[in-house]
Design an enzyme around this catalytic site. Structure first.
Site, PDB file in Angstrom:
ATOM      1  CB  CYS A 191       6.576 -10.019 -12.194  1.00  0.00           C
ATOM      2  SG  CYS A 191       8.093 -10.968 -12.085  1.00  0.00           S
ATOM      3  CG  LEU A 236      -2.164  -0.901   1.161  1.00  0.00           C
ATOM      4  CD1 LEU A 236      -3.013  -0.735   2.422  1.00  0.00           C
ATOM      5  CD2 LEU A 236      -3.023  -0.627  -0.064  1.00  0.00           C
ATOM      6  CE  LYS A 290       6.454 -12.123 -17.619  1.00  0.00           C
ATOM      7  NZ  LYS A 290       6.156 -13.529 -17.615  1.00  0.00           N
TER       8      LYS A 290
HETATM    9  C1  UGA Z   1       6.441  -9.698  -7.892  1.00  0.00           C
HETATM   10  C2  UGA Z   1       5.675 -10.362  -6.741  1.00  0.00           C
HETATM   11  O1  UGA Z   1       5.692  -9.518  -5.590  1.00  0.00           O
HETATM   12  C3  UGA Z   1       6.310 -11.718  -6.398  1.00  0.00           C
HETATM   13  O2  UGA Z   1       5.524 -12.369  -5.393  1.00  0.00           O
HETATM   14  C4  UGA Z   1       6.339 -12.593  -7.660  1.00  0.00           C
HETATM   15  O3  UGA Z   1       6.937 -13.840  -7.415  1.00  0.00           O
HETATM   16  C5  UGA Z   1       7.134 -11.851  -8.741  1.00  0.00           C
HETATM   17  O4  UGA Z   1       6.492 -10.579  -9.010  1.00  0.00           O
HETATM   18  C6  UGA Z   1       7.121 -12.712  -9.982  1.00  0.00           C
HETATM   19  O5  UGA Z   1       6.029 -12.965 -10.535  1.00  0.00           O
HETATM   20  O6  UGA Z   1       8.166 -13.251 -10.364  1.00  0.00           O
HETATM   21  P1  UGA Z   1       8.764  -8.343  -8.098  1.00  0.00           P
HETATM   22  O7  UGA Z   1       8.333  -8.040  -9.506  1.00  0.00           O
HETATM   23  O8  UGA Z   1      10.141  -8.862  -7.850  1.00  0.00           O
HETATM   24  O9  UGA Z   1       7.764  -9.426  -7.439  1.00  0.00           O
HETATM   25  O10 UGA Z   1       8.638  -6.982  -7.278  1.00  0.00           O
HETATM   26  P2  UGA Z   1       7.627  -6.360  -6.191  1.00  0.00           P
HETATM   27  O11 UGA Z   1       8.327  -6.239  -4.904  1.00  0.00           O
HETATM   28  O12 UGA Z   1       6.323  -7.061  -6.192  1.00  0.00           O
HETATM   29  O13 UGA Z   1       7.444  -4.885  -6.799  1.00  0.00           O
HETATM   30  C7  UGA Z   1       6.811  -4.691  -8.074  1.00  0.00           C
HETATM   31  C8  UGA Z   1       6.663  -3.205  -8.358  1.00  0.00           C
HETATM   32  O14 UGA Z   1       5.676  -2.621  -7.510  1.00  0.00           O
HETATM   33  C9  UGA Z   1       7.938  -2.365  -8.146  1.00  0.00           C
HETATM   34  O15 UGA Z   1       8.073  -1.427  -9.185  1.00  0.00           O
HETATM   35  C10 UGA Z   1       7.686  -1.693  -6.813  1.00  0.00           C
HETATM   36  O16 UGA Z   1       8.409  -0.486  -6.665  1.00  0.00           O
HETATM   37  C11 UGA Z   1       6.190  -1.454  -6.896  1.00  0.00           C
HETATM   38  N1  UGA Z   1       5.516  -1.285  -5.593  1.00  0.00           N
HETATM   39  C12 UGA Z   1       5.533  -2.295  -4.686  1.00  0.00           C
HETATM   40  C13 UGA Z   1       4.851  -0.103  -5.314  1.00  0.00           C
HETATM   41  O17 UGA Z   1       4.815   0.833  -6.128  1.00  0.00           O
HETATM   42  N2  UGA Z   1       4.208   0.010  -4.107  1.00  0.00           N
HETATM   43  C14 UGA Z   1       4.193  -0.987  -3.190  1.00  0.00           C
HETATM   44  O18 UGA Z   1       3.573  -0.811  -2.112  1.00  0.00           O
HETATM   45  C15 UGA Z   1       4.876  -2.164  -3.484  1.00  0.00           C
END
Ligand code: UGA
Length: 432
Positions: A260, A250, A263
């Site tokens: 991820c 959040l 896509k």
């Molecule tokens: C995501 C999922 O969280 C994993 O559980 C999953 O295994 C992975 O994709 C995958 O399918 O392989 P990831 O892409 O490594 O993991 O990164 P996240 O930590 O989920 O962040 C994704 C994006 O959301 C980033 O750009 C991050 O900065 C953004 N984000 C995250 C926000 O803008 N706000 C948040 O509160 C959390």
């Protein structure tokens, strides 16, 4: 157990290494000969905290090997994990040619019963197709089982996530491979959910889309906060204390990125469409994400007016903290937009500068984050690296021609920044 992992990307390399760390005997296979050579020589193709040490330790212990021969991997292991890329095609659907190719290679090398586990993120029904392909191409006509075991690790926290998973999902078409899969994951003491293959495949897309939805939801709330004078962090804290909602994911931002979420969202929308359901909710999640970047860019251009001829400092190039991955990075997207308007850029990232060079040209890469602001008209924070919170703000204020800071990750306190003399613009933290 003897395990083979095909594909040494983020998921494959972490999986193989963490299996070896748990005591299994592991071969990691990749068809990229250069990458295999690099790994065999003790080099690392990616930055992932804690991974290098674990690779070194397990190679030394003789439990982790690298090879570019699928045949070797299939011959020497009981369970073969597929962890190859499933990239997006131009229309958003998933390119399954790597999965198909590897399935054929496995089939061609099988001489006895094997369990073939899909770890890559795939559309529902892929497991059935993999089984059909293996059946078709396996000359030896031996028994096998296909299992779906989606991976939930996050880049930047991959080792910890793998070693302490919230749950392990195992999708099977028959009871035969269940015990072996339980044995593979026994060392991690995690709840194991055994289900059918279709459900396992859907769990992955449903989970990632839900997390993306959660971010878009708070980003939409951030717009309301700006319009009303509320503070999105206060709202997120208040919402997140409800255990049914939870505070994680959040954090309002300039939008989510990475290899991820964008896509998987497109793929899930396509899959739903093909199954006969128009997933309008997820289309809106995509649009909110795109608008969030537009809004942040507009904040910069509204404040600075003409960008042509201005010099801007950008902190953060990776798509998020703790990684060197710049694929679908909102930070890189922002840099390209600023360049298109004629701004010159001075950029820094604690880990991603090397990878960024391939996609972000004609900028000045600055090694020291505290030197980025030198001679800049404004500073922009684009990635939530925790070290940016330690930025020398006094120095930045003096270095900037005007003390203006745009924060796409809400790293600083609004009142403190004003006290320090900054014109500080962040996400969803308007003043009544
Ligand atoms: C995501 C999922 O969280 C994993 O559980 C999953 O295994 C992975 O994709 C995958 O399918 O392989 P990831 O892409 O490594 O993991 O990164 P996240 O930590 O989920 O962040 C994704 C994006 O959301 C980033 O750009 C991050 O900065 C953004 N984000 C995250 C926000 O803008 N706000 C948040 O509160 C959390």
């Amino acid at each position: 157990m003897k395990l083979t992992i095909i594909g040494t990307g983020y998921v494959g390399l972490v999986t193989g290494t963490c299996f070896a760390e748990a005591g299994h005997e592991v071969i990691c296979v990749d068809n990229d000969a250069e990458k295999v050579k690099l790994l065999q020589a003790g080099g690392m193709p990616i930055y992932e905290p804690g991974l290098e040490e674990l690779v070194e330790k397990n190679v030394k212990a003789g439990r982790l090997h690298f090879s570019n021969s699928t045949r070797e991997g299939v011959e020497r292991s009981d369970v073969i994990f597929i962890a190859v890329p499933t990239p997006a095609q131009p229309d958003g659907s998933v390119d399954l040619s790597f999965i198909e190719g590897v399935s054929r290679e496995i089939a061609g090398a099988m001489t006895g019963y094997r369990i073939i586990v899909d770890k890559s993120t795939v559309p529902v029904n892929t497991g059935r197709k993999v089984a059909e392909t293996i059946q078709r191409y396996c000359k030896a006509k031996v028994d096998f089982d296909v299992v779906s075991n989606p991976e939930f690790l996050r880049e930047g926290f991959a080792v910890g996530d793998f070693m302490k998973p919230d749950r392990v999902v195992v999708g099977v078409a028959s009871p035969r491979p269940i015990q072996a899969m339980k044995d593979v994951f026994a060392p991690y003491n995690a709840p194991i959910i055994v289900t059918d293959i279709h459900s396992a495949e859907l769990i992955k897309h449903a989970a990632n889309s839900f997390l993306a939805l959660k971010i878009s939801y708070i980003n939409a709330i951030s717009v309301l906060c700006e319009l009303s004078g509320a503070n999105v962090q206060e709202v997120a804290n208040g919402m997140g204390m409800d255990a049914r909602i939870g505070r994680k994911f959040l954090d309002a931002s300039l939008g989510f990125g990475g290899s991820c979420f964008p896509k998987d969202l497109s793929a899930f929308i396509q899959i739903s469409e093909q199954l006969g359901y128009s997933f309008g909710l997820l289309k809106e999640v995509q649009q909110i994400n795109a608008r969030q970047m537009d809004r942040f860019f507009k904040k910069i251009s509204d404040t600075l007016w003409v960008l042509k001829g201005k010099t801007l400092g950008v902190l953060g190039l990776a798509f998020k903290q703790n990684t060197d991955d710049v694929r679908m990075s909102p930070a890189i997207d922002l840099c390209h937009r600023l360049q298109k308007e004629g701004a010159a850029l001075r950029v820094h990232d604690p880990q991603a500068m090397e990878k960024a060079r391939a996609v972000l040209k004609d900028v000045t890469y600055v090694a020291d984050m505290n030197a980025v602001a030198e001679g800049c008209d404004a500073l922009i924070i684009a990635t939530e690296w925790p070290e940016f919170k330690q930025l020398d703000l006094e120095k930045a204020r003096k270095n900037l021609t005007h003390p203006i800071l745009f924060d796409g990750r809400n790293l600083f306190d609004v009142n403190e920044m004003e006290r320090l003399g900054f014109l500080y613009k962040s996400i969803g933290r308007g003043k009544p």
